[in-house]
Write an enzyme that holds these catalytic residues in place. Structure first.
Site, PDB file in Angstrom:
ATOM      1  N   ASP A  81      41.333  37.777  44.213  1.00 10.91           N
ATOM      2  CA  ASP A  81      40.831  36.471  43.762  1.00 10.91           C
ATOM      3  C   ASP A  81      40.455  35.581  44.938  1.00 10.91           C
ATOM      4  OD1 ASP A  81      41.628  37.425  41.323  1.00 10.91           O
ATOM      5  OD2 ASP A  81      42.639  35.580  40.710  1.00 10.91           O
ATOM      6  N   GLY A  99      43.302  28.792  33.044  1.00 14.02           N
ATOM      7  CA  GLY A  99      43.844  29.804  32.140  1.00 14.02           C
ATOM      8  C   GLY A  99      42.763  30.610  31.436  1.00 14.02           C
ATOM      9  N   SER A 100      41.534  30.559  31.950  1.00 12.63           N
ATOM     10  CA  SER A 100      40.456  31.313  31.312  1.00 12.63           C
ATOM     11  C   SER A 100      40.296  32.683  31.963  1.00 12.63           C
ATOM     12  CB  SER A 100      39.139  30.545  31.459  1.00 12.63           C
ATOM     13  OG  SER A 100      38.821  30.414  32.830  1.00 12.63           O
ATOM     14  N   GLY A 124      40.250  32.795  37.645  1.00 12.90           N
ATOM     15  CA  GLY A 124      40.792  32.579  38.988  1.00 12.90           C
ATOM     16  C   GLY A 124      40.727  31.132  39.434  1.00 12.90           C
TER      17      GLY A 124
HETATM   18  O1  PMV Z   1      44.895  38.229  35.903  1.00 13.99           O
HETATM   19  P1  PMV Z   1      43.761  38.422  36.835  1.00 13.99           P
HETATM   20  O2  PMV Z   1      42.425  38.015  36.291  1.00 13.99           O
HETATM   21  O3  PMV Z   1      43.998  37.849  38.198  1.00 13.99           O
HETATM   22  O4  PMV Z   1      43.561  39.999  37.047  1.00 13.99           O
HETATM   23  C1  PMV Z   1      44.608  40.858  37.345  1.00 13.99           C
HETATM   24  C2  PMV Z   1      44.058  42.177  37.737  1.00 13.99           C
HETATM   25  C3  PMV Z   1      45.099  43.306  37.754  1.00 13.99           C
HETATM   26  O5  PMV Z   1      44.416  44.468  38.188  1.00 13.99           O
HETATM   27  C4  PMV Z   1      45.628  43.546  36.358  1.00 13.99           C
HETATM   28  C5  PMV Z   1      46.263  43.016  38.676  1.00 13.99           C
HETATM   29  C6  PMV Z   1      45.927  43.018  40.151  1.00 13.99           C
HETATM   30  O6  PMV Z   1      46.752  42.477  40.900  1.00 13.99           O
HETATM   31  O7  PMV Z   1      44.897  43.569  40.575  1.00 13.99           O
END
Ligand code: PMV
Length: 318
Positions: free
Chosen positions: A152, A103-104, A107
């Site tokens: 991610d 939750g930081s 990923g």
């Molecule tokens: O929540 P995170 O760290 O996986 O980042 C999301 C990034 C966004 O651009 C807001 C959404 C996306 O799917 O790219």
């Protein structure tokens, strides 16, 4: 048979939210990892345990179910989905360890998913490459979350610092970019799906204002690419601050995130911004000469992590 795999966490340096509207983004693997070990079970039960994350569960890999013995395993649904995809349901013991805080915004679910799949492929002697692994890991994330960006799992598989272009082409930076960063995160987690939806509604209500903001975010990400190639830290810092301002305009900033962003700058960071979806979650600060000061400043009220980008992606062996 003993199969081992590990995969890195990631952070977004530029372009979150604007990437949803096909603008470019820059994200990188960082030196925090999830580690998975799989061995045959000596009993007829499959067991998953993690000392770091403090849980133990008996797994029903066929039905994606589990019986919790200890702790609270937020990450278990990703592991069950991966097992269901690849494993033959013979009893195994799976050990998970991780120095990525859950939750930081780093990923952790993607890193655990990539490491689990790689360990399973090794365990079953299934041939795989990074392209197929990144794809399968994305499918697992999508099955669990409903919606997931491929960024991610891609970064966690390949490692390194990655530029994702407008037409979703991935370019790996060849420069050695090992500047020190500090990540600050609150215990209040953001909800990526909700934040993406809120930005869309804001954009629909105010297209003439928000559309230019989103394209400016894309433009600054392209400037950031040039600055990274030149290792021009001052410029990277300036662009991070601009990117933060635009994320604030999009409405994804919060009191806690602002506090961390401005504390970092006051303590000597040359750039700081929200990283990830916002609405809670994390900030990232570039601190070439002030890592300890910035870390101390943020730690007074929030959680902190010192990180560096790493070229090392997934790694696995038997
Ligand atoms: O929540 P995170 O760290 O996986 O980042 C999301 C990034 C966004 O651009 C807001 C959404 C996306 O799917 O790219």
């Amino acid at each position: 048979m003993r199969a081992l795999a590990s995969a890195p966490a990631k952070t977004i340096l530029f372009g979150e939210h604007s990437v949803v509207y096909d603008e470019p983004a820059i994200a990188g693997a960082v030196n925090k990892r999830a580690y998975v070990e799989i061995t045959e079970s000596k009993t007829d039960k499959s067991i998953l345990k993690s000392y770091d994350l403090n849980f133990e569960a008996e797994l029903d890999t066929k039905h994606k179910k589990y019986n919790l013995k200890r702790g609270k395993p937020g990450i278990i649904r990703y592991i069950l989905e991966a097992l269901n995809k690849v494993h033959d349901h013979s009893p195994i013991v799976m050990k998970l360890s991780s120095n990525i805080p859950i939750g930081s915004g780093l990923g952790s679910s993607a890193a655990v998913t990539v490491a689990t799949l790689a360990a399973l492929y090794r365990f079953h002697n299934i041939r795989f490459n990074k392209k197929s692994l990144a794809h399968d890991a994305h499918m697992v994330e999508q099955a669990v979350q409903g919606i997931a960006s491929p960024l991610d799992t891609l970064v966690s598989t390949y490692g390194g610092l990655v530029y994702l272009s407008r037409n979703k082409k991935v370019e790996h930076f060849k420069v050695n970019f090992n500047a020190p960063f500090v990540v600050g995160y609150t215990n209040k987690h953001g909800n990526t799906g909700k934040m993406v939806k809120d930005v869309r509604l804001l954009k629909n209500r105010n297209p003439k204002i928000i559309n230019p903001v989103i394209s400016a975010m894309g433009q600054l990400t392209n400037y950031a690419k040039q600055a990274i190639l030149k290792r021009d830290f001052d410029k990277i810092g300036e662009l991070m601050n601009l990117n933060h301002g635009f994320l604030d305009v999009l409405g994804v900033n919060t009191l806690e995130l602002s506090r961390m962003v401005y504390t970092a700058r006051e303590c000597g960071a040359i750039g700081s911004k929200i990283t990830g979806a916002g609405g809670g979650g994390s900030i990232i600060a570039l601190c070439p000469n002030s890592v300890d000061e910035v870390a101390r400043g943020i730690a007074a009220e929030d959680n902190v992590l010192k990180i560096r980008f790493t070229r090392k992606g997934v790694s696995s062996r038997v």
